[in-house]
Structures are given as structure tokens and as C-alpha cells.
Design a protein around this motif. Structure first.
Motif, short mmCIF file in Angstrom:
data_model
loop_
_atom_site.label_atom_id
_atom_site.label_comp_id
_atom_site.label_asym_id
_atom_site.label_seq_id
_atom_site.Cartn_x
_atom_site.Cartn_y
_atom_site.Cartn_z
N THR A 93 0.82 -1.20 0.00
CA THR A 93 0.00 0.00 0.00
C THR A 93 0.87 1.27 0.00
O THR A 93 2.07 1.22 0.24
CB THR A 93 -0.92 0.01 1.23
N LYS A 94 0.24 2.42 -0.25
CA LYS A 94 0.94 3.69 -0.20
C LYS A 94 1.35 4.01 1.24
O LYS A 94 0.66 3.66 2.19
CB LYS A 94 0.05 4.81 -0.73
N LYS A 95 2.51 4.69 1.37
CA LYS A 95 3.03 5.01 2.70
C LYS A 95 3.44 6.48 2.75
O LYS A 95 4.14 6.96 1.87
CB LYS A 95 4.24 4.12 3.03
N GLY A 96 3.02 7.15 3.79
CA GLY A 96 3.44 8.53 4.05
C GLY A 96 4.28 8.57 5.30
O GLY A 96 3.82 8.18 6.37
N VAL A 97 5.53 9.01 5.18
CA VAL A 97 6.46 9.00 6.30
C VAL A 97 6.77 10.44 6.71
O VAL A 97 7.29 11.23 5.90
CB VAL A 97 7.76 8.26 5.95
#
Length: 232
Positions: free
Chosen positions: A134-138
């Protein structure tokens, strides 16, 4: 330092007990005192020139939410020395989480604290999160987002967007390469400039001058990087 005849003092409020002693000294000697970088509510002084850490975290949350939306996961990553004070970083993380939860209470938000003397490759929790398809925002909660960006460049993780703090050279280089998508500028030069200017005004012009300023949150992307140099 206290034995010298200074007209004013500019410092940071990392150490609560020492900072409060400094406030007592400044009040007794009638010397203007300004704390910069962050606001410590346990320090009994109203003179702070700083960026609101909780507000900055909320901005970080909005930027990554607009990029990742409801379909991905969010990671608040703090890269620290072993004994490093984490006050500002915790407040940023709190603002980040509060904003995301206000948008969707079911979002998957993870906190990861990693000491920089250990290799990121050895952090199993982070590896498991980044390995998800899945997409990941860090959100890197301090100025070390370049460490994470370099780590990513050597790996095969996909769909990772990074937001960090501060315009140090390494962060800027990765921003230009679009390996970091956003940086929040705390305007340290502006904080120092405003501190000295306000103390000068208070001493020479008007004793009622306020030494309390909330520095606006400035969002830096590749396209407006050059504009941020004109900070004064």
C-alpha cells in the motif's frame, strides 16, 4: 556567562531547571531574555520566538493526507541520538496524529523511534511497514529526513512519500531529487534575527516591546525552494 555584563540573552529552553534559574537571574538583573527554537511550557517565561510544533505537525498531516488519502498507512519516524531531548518532536507527532484522526479515525498511524547509531536496515518494525504494498506517508519529525531518504534510495520499497524538517544541505539535495517531497522550514535565521532585533528595540526604544513571536509554518517543495532564501 552570568558574571559578564551582557545586555540581553538568547538561548534555548531544553533544560527545564536551568532555564528557570536563568529566568530568575534575568528578571533580577532586568535583562531581556528570549528563548528560541521551541516553547517549553514548564519554563516560566513568556518570551519565546519559535515555531508552534503542534501546528507544524498538523500541517505535515494535511500535506501527507492530501498525498496518501485514506488508502495508505502513515508513519511518524523520529531519528535520534540515544540521549537526545525529544520535546519538539513529540509535539509535532501529536499534531500529526491528531490531524489524521480528525480526518479518519480508522487510519493506520504508526510511531517509530530509531537511534541513529543503529542501521535502519536492522529496524524490523520499519522494514515490515515499508514492505507493505500500500501507499506510505512518512513524517520524519526532525531535521534528519535525509538519513531516511538515503536509506530508501538503496532499497526497493515503493510508494513512499517523505515529509521532513529543515533546510540543511542534505535535505535540500534529496528534495531537488524528489526523494523528499516536502520540507517544513523553521526559519532558524529569522528566529535569531527577530530575537536580536526585539531585544535591541526593548533596550533602546520601548520597554513594552513583546518578545513573544510565533514563526509561521513555511512549506518548501522543489518548485519554491529558491524563494525560501529571502527569509528576512
Amino acid at each position: 556567562m552570568l558574571g559578564q555584563n551582557y545586555d540581553g540573552i538568547i538561548t534555548v529552553s531544553l533544560f527545564e531547571e536551568l532555564s528557570n534559574k536563568l529566568v530568575q537571574y534575568a528578571n533580577k538583573e532586568n535583562k531581556p531574555l528570549v528563548f528560541i527554537d521551541g516553547k517549553n511550557d514548564k519554563v516560566l517565561n513568556t518570551s519565546f520566538i519559535y515555531q508552534n510544533s503542534t501546528k507544524a505537525g498538523e500541517v505535515a498531516g494535511r500535506l501527507l493526507y492530501n498525498t496518501i488519502d485514506d488508502d495508505g498507512i502513515y508513519i511518524a519516524l523520529t531519528l535520534v541520538e540515544k540521549s537526545e531531548f525529544q520535546g519538539n518532536q513529540k509535539e509535532r507527532e501529536l499534531g500529526f496524529k491528531n490531524f489524521l484522526i480528525s480526518k479518519n479515525p480508522n487510519l493506520k498511524i504508526h510511531s517509530v523511534v530509531h537511534t541513529i547509531d543503529a542501521k535502519l536496515e536492522e529496524n524490523k518494525i520499519l522494514d515490515n511497514l515499508l514492505s507493505l504494498k500500500t501507499k506510505k506517508g512518512v513524517f520524519v519529525t526532525n531535521s534528519r529526513s535525509y538519513i531516511f531518504a538515503k536509506f530508501l534510495s538503496d532499497k526497493s520499497y515503493n510508494n513512499v512519500k517523505i515529509l521532513g524538517f529543515d533546510l540543511n544541505k542534505k535535505n535540500i539535495d534529496y528534495l531537488k531529487e524528489e526523494r523528499i517531497q516536502y520540507l517544513i522550514n523553521q526559519k532558524p535565521e529569522l528566529q535569531g534575527y527577530q530575537s536580536l532585533m526585539k531585544i535591541f528595540q526593548k533596550i533602546t526604544q520601548d520597554q513594552t516591546v513583546s518578545l513573544n513571536i510565533d514563526i509561521p509554518v513555511e512549506i518548501i517543495i522543489k518548485e519554491n525552494l529558491q524563494d525560501s532564501n529571502d527569509i528576512l
